[in-house]
Scaffold this motif. Structure first.
Motif, PDB file in Angstrom:
ATOM      1  N   ASP A   1       1.437 -15.757  21.233  1.00  0.00           N
ATOM      2  CA  ASP A   1       1.764 -14.668  22.133  1.00  0.00           C
ATOM      3  C   ASP A   1       1.112 -14.936  23.486  1.00  0.00           C
ATOM      4  OD1 ASP A   1      -0.970 -13.460  22.278  1.00  0.00           O
ATOM      5  OD2 ASP A   1      -0.643 -13.240  20.133  1.00  0.00           O
ATOM      6  N   PRO A   2       1.426 -14.122  24.523  1.00  0.00           N
ATOM      7  CA  PRO A   2       0.874 -14.387  25.858  1.00  0.00           C
ATOM      8  C   PRO A   2      -0.631 -14.220  25.958  1.00  0.00           C
ATOM      9  CG  PRO A   2       2.809 -12.972  25.989  1.00  0.00           C
ATOM     10  CD  PRO A   2       2.426 -13.069  24.558  1.00  0.00           C
ATOM     11  N   TRP A   3      -1.271 -13.664  24.936  1.00  0.00           N
ATOM     12  CA  TRP A   3      -2.725 -13.460  25.000  1.00  0.00           C
ATOM     13  C   TRP A   3      -3.477 -14.505  24.183  1.00  0.00           C
ATOM     14  CZ3 TRP A   3       1.032  -9.902  24.968  1.00  0.00           C
ATOM     15  CH2 TRP A   3       1.092  -9.063  26.077  1.00  0.00           C
ATOM     16  N   GLY A   4      -2.795 -15.606  23.851  1.00  0.00           N
ATOM     17  CA  GLY A   4      -3.472 -16.724  23.216  1.00  0.00           C
ATOM     18  C   GLY A   4      -3.655 -16.581  21.730  1.00  0.00           C
ATOM     19  N   GLY A   5      -3.073 -15.560  21.106  1.00  0.00           N
ATOM     20  CA  GLY A   5      -3.227 -15.359  19.674  1.00  0.00           C
ATOM     21  C   GLY A   5      -2.002 -15.822  18.924  1.00  0.00           C
ATOM     22  N   VAL A   6      -2.038 -15.629  17.606  1.00  0.00           N
ATOM     23  CA  VAL A   6      -0.910 -15.995  16.759  1.00  0.00           C
ATOM     24  C   VAL A   6      -0.548 -14.817  15.894  1.00  0.00           C
ATOM     25  CG1 VAL A   6      -1.462 -18.446  16.716  1.00  0.00           C
ATOM     26  CG2 VAL A   6      -2.479 -16.951  15.014  1.00  0.00           C
ATOM     27  N   ALA A   7       0.713 -14.730  15.508  1.00  0.00           N
ATOM     28  CA  ALA A   7       1.155 -13.685  14.606  1.00  0.00           C
ATOM     29  C   ALA A   7       0.630 -13.978  13.225  1.00  0.00           C
ATOM     30  CB  ALA A   7       2.684 -13.627  14.602  1.00  0.00           C
ATOM     31  N   SER A   8       0.025 -12.988  12.576  1.00  0.00           N
ATOM     32  CA  SER A   8      -0.597 -13.178  11.276  1.00  0.00           C
ATOM     33  C   SER A   8       0.031 -12.245  10.253  1.00  0.00           C
ATOM     34  CB  SER A   8      -2.109 -12.940  11.377  1.00  0.00           C
ATOM     35  OG  SER A   8      -2.363 -11.692  11.965  1.00  0.00           O
ATOM     36  N   THR A   9      -0.320 -12.436   8.985  1.00  0.00           N
ATOM     37  CA  THR A   9       0.385 -11.731   7.917  1.00  0.00           C
ATOM     38  C   THR A   9      -0.505 -10.976   6.956  1.00  0.00           C
ATOM     39  OG1 THR A   9       0.327 -13.764   6.610  1.00  0.00           O
ATOM     40  CG2 THR A   9       2.264 -13.396   7.983  1.00  0.00           C
TER      41      THR A   9
ATOM     42  N   LEU B   1       1.138  -0.852  27.008  1.00  0.00           N
ATOM     43  CA  LEU B   1       2.569  -1.002  27.271  1.00  0.00           C
ATOM     44  C   LEU B   1       2.969  -2.432  27.630  1.00  0.00           C
ATOM     45  CD1 LEU B   1       3.219   2.220  29.393  1.00  0.00           C
ATOM     46  CD2 LEU B   1       3.787   1.850  26.998  1.00  0.00           C
ATOM     47  N   GLU B   2       2.083  -3.167  28.279  1.00  0.00           N
ATOM     48  CA  GLU B   2       2.444  -4.504  28.760  1.00  0.00           C
ATOM     49  C   GLU B   2       2.932  -5.440  27.655  1.00  0.00           C
ATOM     50  OE1 GLU B   2       0.617  -7.386  32.105  1.00  0.00           O
ATOM     51  OE2 GLU B   2      -0.686  -7.102  30.370  1.00  0.00           O
ATOM     52  N   PRO B   3       2.283  -5.503  26.482  1.00  0.00           N
ATOM     53  CA  PRO B   3       2.779  -6.424  25.446  1.00  0.00           C
ATOM     54  C   PRO B   3       4.203  -6.114  24.999  1.00  0.00           C
ATOM     55  CG  PRO B   3       0.571  -5.645  24.922  1.00  0.00           C
ATOM     56  CD  PRO B   3       1.046  -4.819  26.068  1.00  0.00           C
ATOM     57  N   ILE B   4       4.585  -4.842  25.001  1.00  0.00           N
ATOM     58  CA  ILE B   4       5.927  -4.462  24.553  1.00  0.00           C
ATOM     59  C   ILE B   4       6.972  -4.979  25.524  1.00  0.00           C
ATOM     60  CG2 ILE B   4       7.431  -2.495  24.078  1.00  0.00           C
ATOM     61  CD1 ILE B   4       4.905  -0.929  23.278  1.00  0.00           C
ATOM     62  N   PHE B   5       6.774  -4.762  26.813  1.00  0.00           N
ATOM     63  CA  PHE B   5       7.750  -5.214  27.795  1.00  0.00           C
ATOM     64  C   PHE B   5       7.658  -6.719  28.027  1.00  0.00           C
ATOM     65  CE2 PHE B   5       6.972  -0.711  29.068  1.00  0.00           C
ATOM     66  CZ  PHE B   5       8.217  -0.233  28.688  1.00  0.00           C
ATOM     67  N   GLU B   6       6.472  -7.282  27.831  1.00  0.00           N
ATOM     68  CA  GLU B   6       6.320  -8.731  27.985  1.00  0.00           C
ATOM     69  C   GLU B   6       7.183  -9.471  26.974  1.00  0.00           C
ATOM     70  OE1 GLU B   6       5.217 -12.398  29.291  1.00  0.00           O
ATOM     71  OE2 GLU B   6       4.843 -10.477  30.255  1.00  0.00           O
TER      72      GLU B   6
ATOM     73  N   ARG C   1       2.409 -11.582  35.183  1.00  0.00           N
ATOM     74  CA  ARG C   1       2.581 -11.695  33.736  1.00  0.00           C
ATOM     75  C   ARG C   1       1.459 -12.545  33.171  1.00  0.00           C
ATOM     76  NH1 ARG C   1       8.343 -13.811  32.240  1.00  0.00           N
ATOM     77  NH2 ARG C   1       7.460 -13.360  30.190  1.00  0.00           N
ATOM     78  N   PRO C   2       1.046 -12.298  31.916  1.00  0.00           N
ATOM     79  CA  PRO C   2      -0.035 -13.086  31.317  1.00  0.00           C
ATOM     80  C   PRO C   2       0.319 -14.563  31.232  1.00  0.00           C
ATOM     81  CG  PRO C   2       0.397 -11.114  30.021  1.00  0.00           C
ATOM     82  CD  PRO C   2       1.504 -11.216  31.031  1.00  0.00           C
ATOM     83  N   ARG C   3      -0.575 -15.410  31.724  1.00  0.00           N
ATOM     84  CA  ARG C   3      -0.477 -16.870  31.630  1.00  0.00           C
ATOM     85  C   ARG C   3       0.704 -17.437  32.417  1.00  0.00           C
ATOM     86  NH1 ARG C   3      -0.916 -18.873  25.584  1.00  0.00           N
ATOM     87  NH2 ARG C   3      -1.225 -20.825  26.719  1.00  0.00           N
ATOM     88  N   ILE C   4       1.279 -16.654  33.308  1.00  0.00           N
ATOM     89  CA  ILE C   4       2.380 -17.121  34.141  1.00  0.00           C
ATOM     90  C   ILE C   4       2.062 -16.711  35.570  1.00  0.00           C
ATOM     91  CG2 ILE C   4       4.860 -16.972  34.602  1.00  0.00           C
ATOM     92  CD1 ILE C   4       5.257 -16.214  31.696  1.00  0.00           C
ATOM     93  N   GLY C   5       2.354 -17.568  36.525  1.00  0.00           N
ATOM     94  CA  GLY C   5       1.999 -17.219  37.896  1.00  0.00           C
ATOM     95  C   GLY C   5       2.801 -17.974  38.935  1.00  0.00           C
ATOM     96  N   THR C   6       2.233 -18.057  40.121  1.00  0.00           N
ATOM     97  CA  THR C   6       2.931 -18.644  41.258  1.00  0.00           C
ATOM     98  C   THR C   6       3.183 -20.141  41.072  1.00  0.00           C
ATOM     99  OG1 THR C   6       0.788 -18.952  42.336  1.00  0.00           O
ATOM    100  CG2 THR C   6       2.012 -16.952  42.867  1.00  0.00           C
ATOM    101  N   LEU C   7       2.278 -20.836  40.418  1.00  0.00           N
ATOM    102  CA  LEU C   7       2.460 -22.273  40.233  1.00  0.00           C
ATOM    103  C   LEU C   7       3.721 -22.559  39.436  1.00  0.00           C
ATOM    104  CD1 LEU C   7       1.509 -25.192  40.441  1.00  0.00           C
ATOM    105  CD2 LEU C   7       0.151 -24.827  38.382  1.00  0.00           C
ATOM    106  N   GLN C   8       3.945 -21.812  38.373  1.00  0.00           N
ATOM    107  CA  GLN C   8       5.142 -22.022  37.566  1.00  0.00           C
ATOM    108  C   GLN C   8       6.406 -21.726  38.369  1.00  0.00           C
ATOM    109  OE1 GLN C   8       2.430 -20.502  36.598  1.00  0.00           O
ATOM    110  NE2 GLN C   8       1.856 -21.104  34.525  1.00  0.00           N
ATOM    111  N   ALA C   9       6.370 -20.672  39.204  1.00  0.00           N
ATOM    112  CA  ALA C   9       7.535 -20.348  40.024  1.00  0.00           C
ATOM    113  C   ALA C   9       7.834 -21.465  41.020  1.00  0.00           C
ATOM    114  CB  ALA C   9       7.295 -19.026  40.757  1.00  0.00           C
ATOM    115  N   LEU C  10       6.807 -21.950  41.703  1.00  0.00           N
ATOM    116  CA  LEU C  10       7.003 -23.002  42.705  1.00  0.00           C
ATOM    117  C   LEU C  10       7.447 -24.317  42.072  1.00  0.00           C
ATOM    118  CD1 LEU C  10       3.895 -22.226  44.936  1.00  0.00           C
ATOM    119  CD2 LEU C  10       6.291 -21.878  45.577  1.00  0.00           C
ATOM    120  N   GLU C  11       6.909 -24.635  40.897  1.00  0.00           N
ATOM    121  CA  GLU C  11       7.308 -25.864  40.224  1.00  0.00           C
ATOM    122  C   GLU C  11       8.740 -25.783  39.709  1.00  0.00           C
ATOM    123  OE1 GLU C  11       5.526 -29.091  39.458  1.00  0.00           O
ATOM    124  OE2 GLU C  11       5.145 -28.202  41.405  1.00  0.00           O
TER     125      GLU C  11
END
Length: 521
Positions: A13-21, A161-166, A177-187
């Motif tokens: 997920d965008p916060w560096g975790g994994v879905a667990s069970t 709310l952010e994780p739901i819309f993310e 957005r988490p882990r996304i920014g201007t560098l990715q847009a410019l690249e």
């Protein structure tokens, strides 16, 4: 709240975790227990909540979350919200209470009061304080500064709310957005243009934050959130009164620039553009959007004109309009024209190496600080090195003040072709420091004596040097075997500098106005 079914284990997920069970979760879907001994820290518990919300929203695209309000006033969420508000700093609101004053009065007491007000449903959004900051074009940008207490409540709501819309946001959206920014847009722009899309729709939305239709925005929120108390809370923030020069005025449209939750809501409002473009207009061109700034990259003149027509049709649904004086079509072919985006000027240049070795004319998109960015940094240099600064006599104080500016701007622009601009800034810094020292020491100089200091003198005092720091985050896609455009995650220059400053804040100080500054009041 119902548990998410068939959650994919191991999905990031965008916060560096994994879905667990397995294991128990606090008030949300099931997740694994912490392997660390002792009670989890508030930040860890909040991250667990965000991961579960993200996993549930990602797996069930049509799900509407109906039990979110009680997560907003959870003690750990409020504590994490306070820590983030404190880290962002910012000015006082209409009540005049600053962050320092609040800490002296007692943060636990304030959080307890805020929790009781939210729990009982008595919390009401206070008026916001109207302030203005200069825009690059010389006009004034209105800001609405909430109180510190209200910023904590907004941050708590954003954490939930952010994780739901993310989970719904598309790869064409890069802003706040988490882990996304201007560098990715410019690249993404660089790679897409180098692949052949050299006709650009450089779009500008007229008065975006003031034109957002509040009812339409709440309608889009309600497609994912059915909790009436959360919707009521959001309406309160959108309709909060504005105090300017001691007078109160009602808000009937738009979202206040300055609110902590405003970037998320503004992103959600333009998410409709992303969806329609992906489903119906993807063949026309590639959309790259950073908050309310976006470009469409097309392969021909006809395609970019059609892109402009489609954007206007979509904006009719959103009740938005393109600025006729600032929206333009740019032809990048063989370096004919360029455009500014996110503080950079983007222009195609011929490869001198290929011409010299193989006599091939190949043009590649390059970027460097725009004229506005350079102008702003020179004004900032002049301000910091003014010989009339009260109480400043030691040049080492100036070096200490200049380094955050140089590091922040260097970390942002170092991934482009800013070598020449960096040399200019380095020379300007030495010239301004010499000017400061000369005015301070000229009375001590003998007749005819010239006092000069070189750059090595200042570097010995710890002055940061921009020369030699330029580097690309990766190789151009045309030199790789795999052609698809990538998201360029986790580049070194997109992290945090030594002063703990984010790239978005660095952009604003080095030369362009970022909406992230607005969230800090």
């Amino acid at each position: 709240m119902m548990a998410a079914q068939n959650n994919v284990a191991g999905g990031k997920d965008p916060w560096g975790g994994v879905a667990s069970t397995g294991g128990k979760g606090e008030g949300m879907t099931r997740g694994s227990e912490s392997k660390n001994p002792g009670r989890p820290k508030p930040d860890e518990k909040v991250r667990q909540l965000q991961r579960k919300l993200y996993g549930a929203a990602k797996q069930q695209k049509e799900r509407r979350f109906h039990a979110l309000y009680d997560r907003i006033f959870r003690p750990d969420v409020l504590e994490e919200a306070w820590m983030r508000v404190k880290r962002n700093k910012g000015a006082a609101g209409v009540d005049g209470v600053t962050l320092d004053a609040l800490e002296q009065d007692g943060v636990p007491k304030l959080l307890s009061e805020l929790r009781d007000e939210l729990h009982s449903g008595k919390y009401r959004a206070p008026p916001v304080l109207r302030r203005y900051i200069p825009k690059p074009d010389g006009k004034q940008r209105p800001l609405g500064i909430p109180t510190v207490k209200d910023r904590i409540a907004q941050m708590a709501a954003k954490l939930v709310l952010e994780p739901i819309f993310e989970a719904d946001f598309l790869p064409s959206s890069f802003g706040f957005r988490p882990r996304i920014g201007t560098l990715q847009a410019l690249e993404t722009i660089r790679e897409t243009v180098n692949a052949g899309n050299r006709h650009v729709l450089d779009a500008d939305i007229r008065d975006y934050f003031g034109s957002i239709d509040q009812m339409l925005l709440i309608e889009r929120v309600s497609r994912r959130v059915s909790d009436r108390r959360v919707l009521k809370l959001l309406r309160g923030w959108l309709q909060a009164c504005v105090m300017e020069e001691g007078k109160y005025a009602e808000t009937v449209s738009g979202t206040p620039q300055g609110g902590v939750i405003s970037p998320l809501l503004s992103n959600l409002y333009l998410h409709f553009l992303d969806i329609v473009w992906q489903r119906q207009c993807a063949k026309i061109g590639t959309l790259a959007r950073y908050a309310d700034d976006f470009v469409v990259l097309c392969s021909s003149r006809g395609a970019v004109e059609e892109a402009g027509r489609r954007v206007r049709i979509i904006f009719e649904r959103l009740k938005l309009t393109l600025h006729p004086g600032k929206t333009r079509i740019v032809d990048l072919t063989e370096g004919r024209e360029g455009f500014d985006f996110l503080g950079c000027h983007l222009h195609m240049r011929m490869s001198g190496k290929l011409w010299k070795e193989k006599r091939l004319r190949r043009y590649y998109l390059q970027r460097w600080p725009s004229k506005r960015s350079m102008k702003r940094v020179r004004l900032k240099l002049k301000e910091l090195t003014d010989s009339r600064r009260d109480g400043v006599k030691d040049v080492q104080v100036l070096v200490h003040d200049l380094n955050p500016l140089l590091r922040g701007g260097g970390n942002y622009f170092c991934t482009g072709n800013a070598a020449r601009k960096f040399l200019q800034v380095d020379k300007d810094v030495v010239r301004r420091l010499n000017r400061f020292r000369w005015r301070r020491h000229r009375r001590q100089a003998k007749p005819g004596q010239r006092i000069r200091w070189d750059r090595e003198t200042y570097e010995a005092l710890g002055l940061h040097r921009l020369r030699g720091t330029v580097r690309y985050p990766k190789q151009c896609m045309l030199h790789r075997e795999s052609p698809p455009v990538s998201r360029v995650r986790g580049a070194v220059c997109n992290g945090v500098d030594q002063a703990g400053e984010s790239p978005a804040a660095a952009i604003a100080r080095f030369g362009c106005v970022a909406v992230s500054d607005i969230g800090k009041g």
